[in-house]
Motif scaffolding. Sequence first.
Motif, short mmCIF file in Angstrom:
data_model
loop_
_atom_site.label_atom_id
_atom_site.label_comp_id
_atom_site.label_asym_id
_atom_site.label_seq_id
_atom_site.Cartn_x
_atom_site.Cartn_y
_atom_site.Cartn_z
N LEU A 60 0.84 -1.20 0.00
CA LEU A 60 0.00 0.00 0.00
C LEU A 60 0.88 1.25 0.00
N GLN A 61 1.91 1.24 0.85
CA GLN A 61 2.81 2.39 0.90
C GLN A 61 3.54 2.56 -0.43
N GLU A 62 3.94 1.43 -1.03
CA GLU A 62 4.62 1.48 -2.33
C GLU A 62 3.69 2.06 -3.40
N ILE A 64 1.11 4.17 -2.97
CA ILE A 64 0.92 5.61 -2.76
C ILE A 64 2.16 6.38 -3.19
N ASN A 65 3.33 5.89 -2.82
CA ASN A 65 4.58 6.56 -3.20
C ASN A 65 4.77 6.58 -4.71
N TYR A 66 4.38 5.48 -5.37
CA TYR A 66 4.48 5.41 -6.83
C TYR A 66 3.56 6.47 -7.46
N ALA A 67 2.33 6.56 -6.95
CA ALA A 67 1.37 7.52 -7.49
C ALA A 67 1.88 8.95 -7.35
N ILE A 68 2.49 9.24 -6.20
CA ILE A 68 3.01 10.59 -5.96
C ILE A 68 4.19 10.87 -6.89
N SER A 69 5.12 9.92 -6.95
CA SER A 69 6.35 10.11 -7.74
C SER A 69 6.07 10.20 -9.24
N ASN A 70 5.06 9.47 -9.70
CA ASN A 70 4.78 9.40 -11.14
C ASN A 70 3.57 10.23 -11.57
N ARG A 71 3.13 11.09 -10.67
CA ARG A 71 2.02 12.00 -10.97
C ARG A 71 0.81 11.26 -11.53
N VAL A 72 0.44 10.19 -10.84
CA VAL A 72 -0.74 9.42 -11.23
C VAL A 72 -1.99 10.17 -10.80
N GLY A 73 -3.00 10.15 -11.63
CA GLY A 73 -4.21 10.91 -11.34
C GLY A 73 -5.13 10.27 -10.32
N VAL A 74 -5.22 8.93 -10.32
CA VAL A 74 -6.19 8.27 -9.44
C VAL A 74 -5.71 6.87 -9.03
N LEU A 184 16.35 -12.67 -6.26
CA LEU A 184 16.71 -11.68 -5.24
C LEU A 184 18.22 -11.60 -5.07
N LYS A 185 18.88 -12.75 -5.07
CA LYS A 185 20.34 -12.76 -4.91
C LYS A 185 21.04 -12.16 -6.13
N ALA A 186 20.33 -12.17 -7.26
CA ALA A 186 20.91 -11.57 -8.47
C ALA A 186 20.73 -10.05 -8.49
N GLY A 187 20.09 -9.54 -7.44
CA GLY A 187 19.93 -8.09 -7.32
C GLY A 187 18.64 -7.53 -7.87
N LYS A 188 17.71 -8.40 -8.25
CA LYS A 188 16.43 -7.93 -8.77
C LYS A 188 15.59 -7.34 -7.63
N SER A 189 14.77 -6.35 -7.96
CA SER A 189 13.91 -5.74 -6.95
C SER A 189 12.78 -6.70 -6.58
N ILE A 190 12.09 -6.39 -5.49
CA ILE A 190 10.97 -7.22 -5.04
C ILE A 190 9.88 -7.28 -6.11
N ARG A 191 9.54 -6.12 -6.70
CA ARG A 191 8.48 -6.08 -7.70
C ARG A 191 8.90 -6.81 -8.98
#
Length: 213
Positions: A60-62, A64-74, A184-191
């Motif tokens: 949920l926090q991710e 909201i932060n994505y929406a703020i950072s990427n100027r998402v409308g809704v 994960l060990k190869a350095g890939k992000s969680i998403r």
Amino acid sequence: MDSMKKAVIYCRVSSIGDRQNTERQVADLTDYANRNGLEVEQVFEEHISGAKRNDERAVLQECINYAISNRVGVILFSELSRCGRAVWEVLETIKALKDNNINAYFQKEGLSLFGADGKENPYLAVMVSVLGVCAQLERDNIYYRLSSGRKLAIEKGVKMGRKVGSIKSKEQKQEEYAKVIRSLKAGKSIRDTSAICGVSVSTVQRVKKEFAI
């Protein structure tokens, strides 16, 4: 693209596995987006108990932060309870979105933070409060019924808890989630790992924590 046409979907279910999944929420909200000319950029799916606080809901926090950072409308939610376990948490989430000029749409209740004219819905806070209190009362009633049923079962001598052998060993989990661990060990992000391995973000988070990656 106009930021007001950009959307993300946030879905949550309480359990991991076949018993519950977010497929229906995603399908319904995607249909809503298509009918209203919205382009869904990301879908955020979380498998976590509704009793958890918002600061424990990493996805949920991710979102909201994505929406703020990427100027998402809704941000599209299936219902109000998806953005907080208590009234004050729901209102806190709505305020954060309002402060960043991000709309929120709650499909079950048919409510939006901003109307089509861009003006704030003056009744939203009141309706959130009323609906939130009703939801809390229902949760309390469910908890009471479950506790009462559990107490009666114990009095009758019914054994409670997991069945023997239902808890997987660390070795079994390591084998089951080998691909996730390698990613994960190869350095890939969680998403990215979630997308690559075809598992939920919360599963990747759990594996990352359990194996200290």
